[in-house]
Design a protein around this motif. Structure first.
Motif, PDB file in Angstrom:
ATOM      1  N   ALA A  48      -2.335  26.427  16.500  1.00 24.47           N
ATOM      2  CA  ALA A  48      -1.782  27.775  16.655  1.00 24.47           C
ATOM      3  C   ALA A  48      -0.822  28.122  15.522  1.00 24.47           C
ATOM      4  N   ASP A  49      -0.119  27.124  14.990  1.00 23.23           N
ATOM      5  CA  ASP A  49       0.782  27.378  13.861  1.00 23.23           C
ATOM      6  C   ASP A  49       0.003  27.879  12.650  1.00 23.23           C
ATOM      7  N   LEU A  50      -1.158  27.288  12.413  1.00 22.39           N
ATOM      8  CA  LEU A  50      -1.957  27.685  11.253  1.00 22.39           C
ATOM      9  C   LEU A  50      -2.564  29.068  11.447  1.00 22.39           C
ATOM     10  N   PHE A  60      -4.740  27.926   4.884  1.00 21.92           N
ATOM     11  CA  PHE A  60      -4.744  26.577   4.351  1.00 21.92           C
ATOM     12  C   PHE A  60      -6.177  26.124   4.126  1.00 21.92           C
ATOM     13  N   GLU A  61      -6.413  25.458   3.000  1.00 21.10           N
ATOM     14  CA  GLU A  61      -7.737  24.929   2.698  1.00 21.10           C
ATOM     15  C   GLU A  61      -8.109  23.823   3.690  1.00 21.10           C
ATOM     16  N   PRO A  62      -9.412  23.585   3.875  1.00 24.38           N
ATOM     17  CA  PRO A  62      -9.841  22.565   4.835  1.00 24.38           C
ATOM     18  C   PRO A  62      -9.192  21.202   4.645  1.00 24.38           C
ATOM     19  N   ARG A  63      -9.045  20.763   3.386  1.00 22.97           N
ATOM     20  CA  ARG A  63      -8.428  19.445   3.170  1.00 22.97           C
ATOM     21  C   ARG A  63      -6.997  19.419   3.675  1.00 22.97           C
ATOM     22  N   ALA A  64      -6.259  20.500   3.442  1.00 25.55           N
ATOM     23  CA  ALA A  64      -4.878  20.563   3.911  1.00 25.55           C
ATOM     24  C   ALA A  64      -4.829  20.610   5.440  1.00 25.55           C
ATOM     25  N   TYR A 110      -0.021  19.144  -0.679  1.00 28.40           N
ATOM     26  CA  TYR A 110      -1.426  19.230  -0.313  1.00 28.40           C
ATOM     27  C   TYR A 110      -2.158  20.235  -1.201  1.00 28.40           C
ATOM     28  N   ALA A 111      -3.442  20.023  -1.328  1.00 28.86           N
ATOM     29  CA  ALA A 111      -4.267  20.873  -2.189  1.00 28.86           C
ATOM     30  C   ALA A 111      -4.171  22.335  -1.774  1.00 28.86           C
ATOM     31  N   GLY A 112      -3.892  23.177  -2.757  1.00 29.34           N
ATOM     32  CA  GLY A 112      -3.912  24.614  -2.523  1.00 29.34           C
ATOM     33  C   GLY A 112      -2.765  25.157  -1.707  1.00 29.34           C
ATOM     34  N   VAL A 113      -1.669  24.423  -1.574  1.00 31.13           N
ATOM     35  CA  VAL A 113      -0.562  24.906  -0.743  1.00 31.13           C
ATOM     36  C   VAL A 113       0.430  25.671  -1.626  1.00 31.13           C
ATOM     37  N   LYS A 117       2.865  29.166   1.152  1.00 27.51           N
ATOM     38  CA  LYS A 117       2.252  28.639   2.370  1.00 27.51           C
ATOM     39  C   LYS A 117       3.176  27.649   3.070  1.00 27.51           C
ATOM     40  N   ALA A 118       3.792  26.768   2.293  1.00 24.98           N
ATOM     41  CA  ALA A 118       4.681  25.775   2.896  1.00 24.98           C
ATOM     42  C   ALA A 118       5.864  26.453   3.584  1.00 24.98           C
TER      43      ALA A 118
END
Length: 205
Positions: A48-50, A60-64, A110-113, A117-118
């Motif tokens: 829910a946070d995302l 956020f990208e899938p890897r993150a 993390y990738a793409g953060v 975003k953080a």
């Protein structure tokens, strides 16, 4: 212009009209939903946070996502628990902000953060303590490399906090923090989104 001068400018009239639009549950803005959507456990990052963060125009990208919710969840939970959930930014100790900075660095890696975003994710987890920092906020406020500490100093003035609280629209839950009211006021004043521009025109600016 100093940070305190710019904040005072942002929260002057017609800020109340802009925040009324921002928190209108029938309107196009994230409003209270960012803070109130779904489960927000204080000790862990949830799906829910995302989703809530996506309401602020980031994803956020899938890897993150896999790192945040699965492979690194335990490590991040330990870092999150070290950050108090019941402290307002103006009462924060250096150790509180140091703990927040440690979690920020972990998520930022993390990738793409990155900062935007953080900071939005941390603002969802610790809404009384941590501000949203994105390009709109940096355009509106003269912030340096330690925005949380800078805002802590600016909001140490009780009169400024009282002025901010006076902007709270009728019916907006006290769970929406004072620092979030400031975030929203800055965004509505400086965002170049179509909806924010329309709100400013309605407010006469």
């Amino acid at each position: 212009m100093t940070l305190t001068q710019r904040i005072d400018e942002v929260i002057a009239s017609p800020a109340h009209h802009l925040l009324t639009d921002f928190f209108d549950p029938q309107g196009p803005f994230a409003g209270s939903t960012f803070d109130e959507l779904g489960e927000n456990p204080p000790e862990s990052i949830s799906p829910a946070d995302l989703v809530a963060v996506s309401l602020l125009d980031v994803r956020f990208e899938p890897r993150a996502v896999r790192s945040l919710l699965d492979s690194d969840a335990s490590k991040l939970s330990k870092l999150l628990i070290a950050i108090p959930a019941d402290v307002d930014i103006w009462d924060a100790q250096d150790r509180d902000l140091d703990a927040a900075a440690e979690l920020f660095r972990a998520i930022d890696a993390y990738a793409g953060v990155g900062e935007t975003k953080a900071s939005k994710l941390l603002a969802r987890k610790r809404p009384r303590l941590l501000p949203v920092i994105d390009s709109v906020v940096r355009k509106g406020l003269p912030l340096g490399s330690e925005p949380a500490r800078e805002l802590r100093a600016a909001l140490s003035d009780q009169c400024r906090r009282t002025a901010l609280e006076a902007l709270r629209p009728h019916g907006v839950s006290p769970l929406i923090s004072t620092i979030r009211l400031l975030d929203a006021a800055v965004w509505m004043r400086y965002s170049q989104s179509r909806n924010a521009k329309r709100a400013r025109r309605r407010a006469g600016i």
